[in-house]
Write a protein that holds these residues in place. Sequence first.
Motif, PDB file in Angstrom:
ATOM      1  N   LEU A 169       0.809  -1.220   0.000  1.00  0.00           N
ATOM      2  CA  LEU A 169       0.000   0.000   0.000  1.00  0.00           C
ATOM      3  C   LEU A 169       0.844   1.273   0.000  1.00  0.00           C
ATOM      4  O   LEU A 169       0.290   2.375  -0.035  1.00  0.00           O
ATOM      5  CB  LEU A 169      -0.937   0.020   1.202  1.00  0.00           C
ATOM      6  CG  LEU A 169      -2.148  -0.905   1.141  1.00  0.00           C
ATOM      7  CD1 LEU A 169      -2.969  -0.765   2.417  1.00  0.00           C
ATOM      8  CD2 LEU A 169      -3.013  -0.592  -0.075  1.00  0.00           C
ATOM      9  N   GLY A 170       2.163   1.129   0.084  1.00  0.00           N
ATOM     10  CA  GLY A 170       3.028   2.300   0.037  1.00  0.00           C
ATOM     11  C   GLY A 170       3.406   2.881   1.380  1.00  0.00           C
ATOM     12  O   GLY A 170       3.836   4.039   1.460  1.00  0.00           O
ATOM     13  N   PHE A 171       3.276   2.084   2.466  1.00  0.00           N
ATOM     14  CA  PHE A 171       3.811   2.543   3.753  1.00  0.00           C
ATOM     15  C   PHE A 171       5.308   2.786   3.598  1.00  0.00           C
ATOM     16  O   PHE A 171       6.001   2.105   2.832  1.00  0.00           O
ATOM     17  CB  PHE A 171       3.603   1.476   4.831  1.00  0.00           C
ATOM     18  CG  PHE A 171       2.234   1.464   5.466  1.00  0.00           C
ATOM     19  CD1 PHE A 171       2.102   1.613   6.842  1.00  0.00           C
ATOM     20  CD2 PHE A 171       1.093   1.279   4.704  1.00  0.00           C
ATOM     21  CE1 PHE A 171       0.853   1.589   7.444  1.00  0.00           C
ATOM     22  CE2 PHE A 171      -0.165   1.249   5.287  1.00  0.00           C
ATOM     23  CZ  PHE A 171      -0.287   1.407   6.668  1.00  0.00           C
ATOM     24  N   ASP A 172       5.823   3.751   4.350  1.00  0.00           N
ATOM     25  CA  ASP A 172       7.251   4.079   4.275  1.00  0.00           C
ATOM     26  C   ASP A 172       8.095   3.236   5.223  1.00  0.00           C
ATOM     27  O   ASP A 172       9.327   3.260   5.135  1.00  0.00           O
ATOM     28  CB  ASP A 172       7.454   5.562   4.594  1.00  0.00           C
ATOM     29  CG  ASP A 172       6.724   6.455   3.607  1.00  0.00           C
ATOM     30  OD1 ASP A 172       6.918   6.270   2.391  1.00  0.00           O
ATOM     31  OD2 ASP A 172       5.945   7.316   4.051  1.00  0.00           O
ATOM     32  N   GLY A 173       7.465   2.531   6.129  1.00  0.00           N
ATOM     33  CA  GLY A 173       8.203   1.708   7.071  1.00  0.00           C
ATOM     34  C   GLY A 173       7.324   1.270   8.210  1.00  0.00           C
ATOM     35  O   GLY A 173       6.099   1.239   8.107  1.00  0.00           O
ATOM     36  N   ALA A 174       7.968   0.938   9.336  1.00  0.00           N
ATOM     37  CA  ALA A 174       7.231   0.456  10.501  1.00  0.00           C
ATOM     38  C   ALA A 174       8.045   0.717  11.756  1.00  0.00           C
ATOM     39  O   ALA A 174       9.256   0.994  11.701  1.00  0.00           O
ATOM     40  CB  ALA A 174       6.923  -1.034  10.380  1.00  0.00           C
TER      41      ALA A 174
END
Length: 221
Positions: A169-174
């Motif tokens: 979904l295009g999250f930049d990280g965690a």
Amino acid sequence: MLRPEALAHPLTPVLRQVRADSCPERFNFHCHTICSDGSLQPEDLAAEAVAIGLEHLAVTDHHGLAAHAAISAALDDHRRRGAAPPTLWRGVEISCLLEGCLVHVLGLGFAEEHPSLHPYLQGNAVVGPALRAEAVVAAIRQAGGLVLLAHPARYRLPHQRLIAAAADLGFDGAEVWYDYAMQTRWQPTPLVCEAIAADLERRGLLMSCGTDTHGLVLRGR
């Protein structure tokens, strides 16, 4: 891999420095005040951050930014008195549905009062289509922020599945380094944090860390 906007974001070089021992002494990108479900007054959280010697800080109250101005003013006051306060990044924790699972998303380093985030800053989780993870990702992106999945191993679905879905979904990280045992003094949980770190490194995504403080001590949860 990171999108171009994330690569150019001023917070990205800071997150690139995050390691297992970065929190709670250097970086804290996940903590709360009385403005959501925490116990610390904004001014007291700022004082603790200065006393610890934090270099970078984001306060991520749930669905609100009410604490940000007070913390910023308090840190400025400490600076005028000769202290070296941390760099304060605007942050928020937003609930959303990812793979049908209710998760929390950290928005970091976004523009103040951007219209895209308005529905998510009313003190409670939204309902309807805006609750979907893709809608939250779009809102944070439009506000110029980074999108990170909070504490990936705290949900009913395995972190491997959630991180894979977040990446798609295009999250930049965690949030990687997290105290899942919720000890009195914060320390990252072995094995699970290392597994999440390896997953994100393989994907070329950003890693964050935070105490998720809800109590009165910024070095613990």
